[in-house]
Design an enzyme around this catalytic site. Structure first.
Site, mmCIF file in Angstrom:
data_model
loop_
_atom_site.group_PDB
_atom_site.id
_atom_site.type_symbol
_atom_site.label_atom_id
_atom_site.label_comp_id
_atom_site.label_asym_id
_atom_site.label_seq_id
_atom_site.Cartn_x
_atom_site.Cartn_y
_atom_site.Cartn_z
ATOM 1 C CG ASP A 138 -8.013 1.064 -0.750
ATOM 2 O OD1 ASP A 138 -7.230 0.566 0.079
ATOM 3 O OD2 ASP A 138 -8.526 2.190 -0.595
ATOM 4 C CG HIS A 209 -5.201 3.083 1.092
ATOM 5 N ND1 HIS A 209 -6.186 2.405 1.772
ATOM 6 C CD2 HIS A 209 -4.922 4.177 1.840
ATOM 7 C CE1 HIS A 209 -6.498 3.064 2.879
ATOM 8 N NE2 HIS A 209 -5.740 4.149 2.956
ATOM 9 C CD GLU A 276 -6.345 6.133 6.124
ATOM 10 O OE1 GLU A 276 -7.016 6.425 7.117
ATOM 11 O OE2 GLU A 276 -6.670 5.230 5.341
#
Ligand code: TNX
Length: 507
Positions: A138, A209, A276
């Protein structure tokens, strides 16, 4: 008097055959392929126990049931009782509702040492959960050693400090944080899990990420719009605009990563994230815009789905299946790909109706980083409130799919623990337990409609037997009366979601 039988997760059928007696320790096992693959029949008589499973996995789950009949010694590292335990004579017939009964551990936001991961494998197995999804990369850390790209862990696994909590005013833990698993550590985790019929699903998150990877190899980022050489492993949380560049070099780089991932993880599924991904940099980047034109794509969303499809084909060609967060659905997927639904039921419904397998893990229901009670004492305020009862009443099959052929596309369900505000094993235990126990019953047992579920009966089994098992296992769960003083985090700010929580009832 026959000892009480307080099995969790509840089996399909328990038939007491009369009486009870000391358990002599003999366990005979066998396989009967006419049983469901993970199903089993456990028979306890004065002669000992017999476990017949549909497969070896079924035998193993039967052993977990027997373990609960054998008292607390069976949950300690060494027995302490001098007398043999008295067991009830009975027959248990059992099989799981879902084939994918998962738990996701985010070891990227806060690194969890290998021993703690192995311990979680044991805790999953004891609850008949069979998938450990490791969120390995991440913005805040890269946790898997990749031989051909050593900087991923030399640089990407470490950060100088860490945001404490997730609110204002910002607080910092000024200690450096980090760590990673060597390839051999991960092989050990995979082998240990396999011995317990738990499959480890690795996640390499892209194209969002990914700032830890960009910090290690700045050419992975959109260097035509930001100074990627100046980027560091992220020290705080939330949405992040620094995403991977949609170039051939980046595609090749992650193929190299995935080649090593495939060597370590033999399971069918590889998780490539897909969640995302902010498109700002791609909108501004001449390189990304040229790519959109060359490929004849409509826009930046098309670019994201082009990248996901690339790995979809790449994995399929190697006999594996891609799984990703529900954003990967936008733009279409190859047939074998599966979707992990985290936003309400929406993505899960769409994926199932489009013919994809689905794992249901909506944040509105089973995100274990969200708090489990109202009140100022609850550490650390984040998300919506998901009480033990809320989790017990979670229904993995979306109402719209129930009773339709698409329901069969829901191959299972998963509870997810993100660790922005869970910095160590104690916090991880606190957020995860006891809610994971309720979740295990949801994933394994044939429970009725959420409104008709016997939560009082579940609580009674918890109080009569299961909290004591967790104690014997050394789990630092949240007590039903609230956090113990040292489990609180007074003063660490958080942020609760302000939108109302929508549940299966309103989806
Ligand atoms: C959303 S769930 C995320 C994570 C966060 C989490 C916090 C998902 C695919 N993305 O990056 O950690 O919310 O609850």
């Amino acid at each position: 008097m026959a000892p009480e039988v307080n099995l969790i997760p509840a089996p399909r059928r328990i038939e007491p055959t009369g009486g009870s007696g000391p358990f002599a320790g003999e366990v005979r096992t066998g396989v009967d392929p006419s049983l469901a693959p993970e199903g089993y029949r456990l028979t306890v008589t004065a002669d000992g126990a017999e476990i017949v499973g549909g497969t070896e996995a079924g035998v193993f789950w039967g052993r977990q049931t027997l373990r609960q009949l054998l008292g607390l010694d069976a949950f300690r590292r060494a027995p302490i009782e001098r007398e043999p335990v008295t067991v009830p004579y009975l027959i248990v017939e059992d099989a799981p509702r879902f084939g994918w009964r998962g738990f996701m551990l985010d070891v990227a936001r806060h690194f969890l040492p290998k021993d703690d991961v192995l311990r979680y494998v044991d805790l999953l197995a004891a609850h008949k959960l069979n998938v450990l999804h490791l969120h390995l990369t991440d913005d805040q850390g890269w946790r898997i050693e990749i031989a051909r790209y050593p900087r991923l862990t030399e640089v990407g696994a470490w950060r100088p400090r860490t945001r404490m909590g997730w609110g204002e005013p910002a607080m910092w833990d000024e200690r450096p944080h980090g760590g990673f698993y060597t390839r051999d550590d991960l092989r050990e985790i995979v082998a240990y899990a396999a011995g317990r019929h738990v499959t480890v699903v690795p996640e390499i998150d892209l194209p969002g990420h990914a700032q830890a990877a960009i910090a290690a190899y700045p050419e992975l980022g959109n260097s035509d719009v930001v100074d990627t050489a100046a980027l560091e492993v992220k020290t705080d949380w939330g949405f992040n605009r620094n995403v991977l560049a949609p170039t051939d070099a980046v595609l090749r780089f992650y193929e190299g990563v995935l080649e090593e991932v495939l060597e370590i993880f033999p399971g069918p599924f590889v998780h490539i994230g897909g969640d995302e991904c902010f498109k700002d940099q791609w909108r501004a980047s001449p390189t990304a815009q040229a790519r959109i034109r060359d490929l004849g794509l409509k826009d930046e969303d098309g670019l994201q789905s082009w990248m996901i499809r690339h790995y979809d084909h790449w994995l399929t060609a190697r006999g594996r299946r891609l799984i990703g967060w529900d954003e990967i659905l936008e733009g279409g997927l190859a047939e074998g790909a599966a979707v992990m639904c985290w936003r309400w039921y929406t993505g899960g419904v769409a994926a199932a109706e489009a013919g994809h397998d689905v794992v249901m893990c909506p944040q509105q229901e089973v995100y274990l980083d969200h708090v489990q009670a109202d009140g100022a004492e609850e550490p650390v305020p984040f998300g919506w409130v998901h009480t033990l009862e809320d989790v017990y009443r979670f229904e993995p099959i979306p109402p719209r799919l129930a009773g339709t052929p698409h329901a069969a596309r829901v191959i299972g369900t998963q509870a997810n623990l993100w660790t922005e505000v869970a910095e160590d094993r104690g916090r991880v235990d606190y957020q995860t337990f006891p809610r994971l126990v309720a979740f295990a019953e949801v994933a394994w047992s044939e429970l009725p409609h959420p409104d008709e579920r016997d939560f009082a009966g579940f609580e009674r089994r918890m109080n009569a037997a299961h909290y004591a098992r967790l104690d014997a296992l050394g789990v630092a769960y949240r007590p039903p009366t609230g956090p113990r003083p040292w489990q609180r985090r007074p003063g660490v700010p958080g942020r609760m979601h302000d939108r109302p929580r929508r549940t299966w009832r309103t989806a």
